[in-house]
Design an enzyme around this catalytic site. Structure first.
Site, PDB file in Angstrom:
ATOM      1  CG  HIS A  95       1.041 -12.302 -50.310  1.00  0.00           C
ATOM      2  ND1 HIS A  95       1.288 -13.588 -49.766  1.00  0.00           N
ATOM      3  CD2 HIS A  95       0.238 -12.566 -51.364  1.00  0.00           C
ATOM      4  CE1 HIS A  95       0.416 -14.371 -50.508  1.00  0.00           C
ATOM      5  NE2 HIS A  95       0.091 -13.793 -51.480  1.00  0.00           N
ATOM      6  CG  HIS A 133      -5.922 -18.533 -56.315  1.00  0.00           C
ATOM      7  ND1 HIS A 133      -6.683 -18.145 -55.460  1.00  0.00           N
ATOM      8  CD2 HIS A 133      -4.466 -18.226 -55.759  1.00  0.00           C
ATOM      9  CE1 HIS A 133      -6.090 -17.505 -54.413  1.00  0.00           C
ATOM     10  NE2 HIS A 133      -4.746 -17.589 -54.431  1.00  0.00           N
ATOM     11  CD  GLU A 176      -3.167 -13.990 -53.619  1.00  0.00           C
ATOM     12  OE1 GLU A 176      -2.906 -15.094 -53.366  1.00  0.00           O
ATOM     13  OE2 GLU A 176      -2.468 -13.147 -52.912  1.00  0.00           O
ATOM     14  CG  ASP A 185      -0.500 -14.225 -57.571  1.00  0.00           C
ATOM     15  OD1 ASP A 185      -1.865 -14.033 -57.232  1.00  0.00           O
ATOM     16  OD2 ASP A 185       0.338 -15.010 -56.944  1.00  0.00           O
ATOM     17  CG  HIS A 237      -2.739 -18.682 -50.685  1.00  0.00           C
ATOM     18  ND1 HIS A 237      -2.614 -17.565 -51.343  1.00  0.00           N
ATOM     19  CD2 HIS A 237      -2.590 -18.304 -49.460  1.00  0.00           C
ATOM     20  CE1 HIS A 237      -2.385 -16.658 -50.815  1.00  0.00           C
ATOM     21  NE2 HIS A 237      -2.398 -17.000 -49.684  1.00  0.00           N
ATOM     22  CG  ASP A 245      -1.153 -19.732 -54.780  1.00  0.00           C
ATOM     23  OD1 ASP A 245      -0.385 -19.273 -55.791  1.00  0.00           O
ATOM     24  OD2 ASP A 245      -2.000 -19.194 -54.279  1.00  0.00           O
ATOM     25  CE1 TYR A 257       4.436 -19.748 -53.713  1.00  0.00           C
ATOM     26  CE2 TYR A 257       3.631 -21.648 -52.663  1.00  0.00           C
ATOM     27  CZ  TYR A 257       3.539 -20.733 -53.569  1.00  0.00           C
ATOM     28  OH  TYR A 257       2.444 -20.492 -54.273  1.00  0.00           O
ATOM     29  CG  HIS A 265       3.736 -18.525 -57.651  1.00  0.00           C
ATOM     30  ND1 HIS A 265       3.701 -17.186 -58.316  1.00  0.00           N
ATOM     31  CD2 HIS A 265       2.520 -18.545 -56.962  1.00  0.00           C
ATOM     32  CE1 HIS A 265       2.611 -16.540 -58.056  1.00  0.00           C
ATOM     33  NE2 HIS A 265       1.872 -17.120 -57.307  1.00  0.00           N
TER      34      HIS A 265
HETATM   35 FE1  FEO Z   1      -2.664 -17.067 -53.908  1.00  0.00          FE
HETATM   36 FE2  FEO Z   1      -0.198 -16.882 -56.346  1.00  0.00          FE
HETATM   37  O1  FEO Z   1      -1.789 -16.427 -55.139  1.00  0.00           O
END
Ligand code: FEO
Length: 395
Positions: free
Chosen positions: A24, A80, A82, A84, A146, A165, A193, A226
């Site tokens: 991030h 999601h 994002e 990643d 998220h 996430d 996290y 993750h």
């Molecule tokens: Fe909100 Fe792992 O991205």
């Protein structure tokens, strides 16, 4: 990361990012690396659940190809936006030309703004299902866990929850399951996290957990996007999230300070002595020498926070200012706080920090303690009493 068979015809095909040390931007230090998990389900229809960070596109493609040619992918679920998790999507879509993407309306909007692809996209809502053959997928919108676009995907036939996430950890490992890794490391990373990413979203998380529990979903495995996968007692991480989201804390104080010529540091060490006199656990951090991500993890289960700064230009020093700005964004609830610091002539740091504490919604339990120039014997005794009385009020 090697391809791992999670269940019959269900594979983990994501990648491990062993070397990522900042996440991030520079808001989160990932000293143990991370992983970007993606899952492949082979049935009458082939479904890929999420992709990976863009620079790892080739590795994801290679992993998928070990199981099935890319042109056999029928469906891609984008839990999601994002990057990643969606970064490899453009490369995947070049090879999985006929694939249809499923995600929330916000996901469609986000993917369009990131990649400008002309892709076949179906918007889904909570409760919508997608038949794969023997198995199916059910979607559960999870806005703000998220991002606004986020959703969970659930495979009822396997009791498998893929919540993206949620329930993850930034932890690179060749082991794929939570029960295979060092448990201290696992919970350390899970707390870090939650504290650094999800702390401000506690109320949303609690409501989602209640919704999932009320629906009586059978959950035998939780495969986040993750870190490692929860297969033994997967609800342990759900229960831990509920505890964090309810702001359950321990009798513990975190003291973070920044000092200019050492006076504020002397005060800090005596305040710690006072807290110890009450038999309470305390952690002391010079914020200029500390990893902010680790400090926030320590704050997650602490009942009290004490912040200190020397005064500079009528305000606080700059590193603690950045730290407090981050804390303000985390919106911690049900915690007590107090402030101290040294000054030369007009002061200002203590007042300024107290203002931030009030804005953040922390309970300011006692008047700030200020010392002019260097603390003398009486000032140091006052610091001990400051720490002792703060700890006593937390009991
Ligand atoms: Fe909100 Fe792992 O991205």
């Amino acid at each position: 990361m090697s391809v791992i068979k999670l269940l019959s015809d269900i594979y983990s095909v994501g990648v491990v990012d062993w070397n990522v040390r900042n996440f991030h931007g520079h808001t989160y230090t990932t000293k143990r690396g991370s992983s970007y998990n993606a899952y492949l389900i082979i049935d009458e229809k082939v479904a890929l659940i999420d992709t990976v960070y863009g620079p790892f596109s080739a590795e994801l493609i290679e992993n998928i190809q070990q199981v099935v040619p890319l042109n056999k992918i029928d469906y891609i679920v984008a839990n999601h936006v994002e990057t990643d998790h969606s970064g490899a999507l453009p490369e995947i879509m070049k090879l999985a030309k006929g694939a249809k993407i499923f995600g929330t309306g916000k996901c469609r909007e986000g993917l369009q703004r990131y990649y400008y692809g002309n892709w076949d996209f179906q918007v889904v809502k909570s409760g919508d299902t997608l038949k794969l053959g023997k198995r199916s997928l059910t979607f559960l919108e999870a806005p703000m866990i998220h991002w606004p676009d986020s959703m969970f995907t659930y495979c009822p036939e396997e009791a498998l929850l893929m919540p993206n996430d949620a329930f993850g950890q930034h932890l690179a490992s060749n082991e794929r399951f939570a029960d295979e890794v060092d448990q201290c490391v696992l919970w350390d990373e899970a707390a870090k996290y939650y504290g650094n990413i999800l702390w401000p979203l506690g109320q949303v998380i609690l409501r989602k957990i209640e919704e999932v529990k009320k629906s009586n979903l059978s959950i035998k495995m939780i495969a986040p996007s993750h870190g490692v996968i929860w297969r033994q007692n997967p609800m342990q991480i759900v229960d831990k999230y509920a505890s964090w989201a309810k702001n359950e804390t321990l009798p513990k104080v975190v003291l973070a300070y920044e000092t200019m010529w050492g006076a504020t540091e002397k005060m800090a060490r005596k305040i710690v002595e006072g807290i110890e006199k009450e038999g309470m656990s305390v952690k002391l951090f010079d914020i200029t020498a500390s990893d902010r991500t680790e400090v926030i993890k320590e704050m997650l289960d602490a009942k009290g926070f004490i912040f200190g700064s020397s005064t500079h230009d009528n305000g606080m020093l700059t590193t603690i200012a950045g730290f407090l700005d981050f804390i303000k964004g985390l919106k911690p609830k049900n915690r007590s706080a107090a402030v101290f610091g040294s000054y030369g002539w007009a002061g200002g740091a203590v007042r300024q920090i107290e203002g931030i504490i009030k804005e953040t919604g922390l309970d300011l339990t006692q008047e700030g303690l200020q010392v002019k120039y260097m603390p003398d014997k009486n000032d140091l005794a006052a610091c001990i009493e400051f720490g002792r009385s703060f700890a006593a009020k937390l009991k």
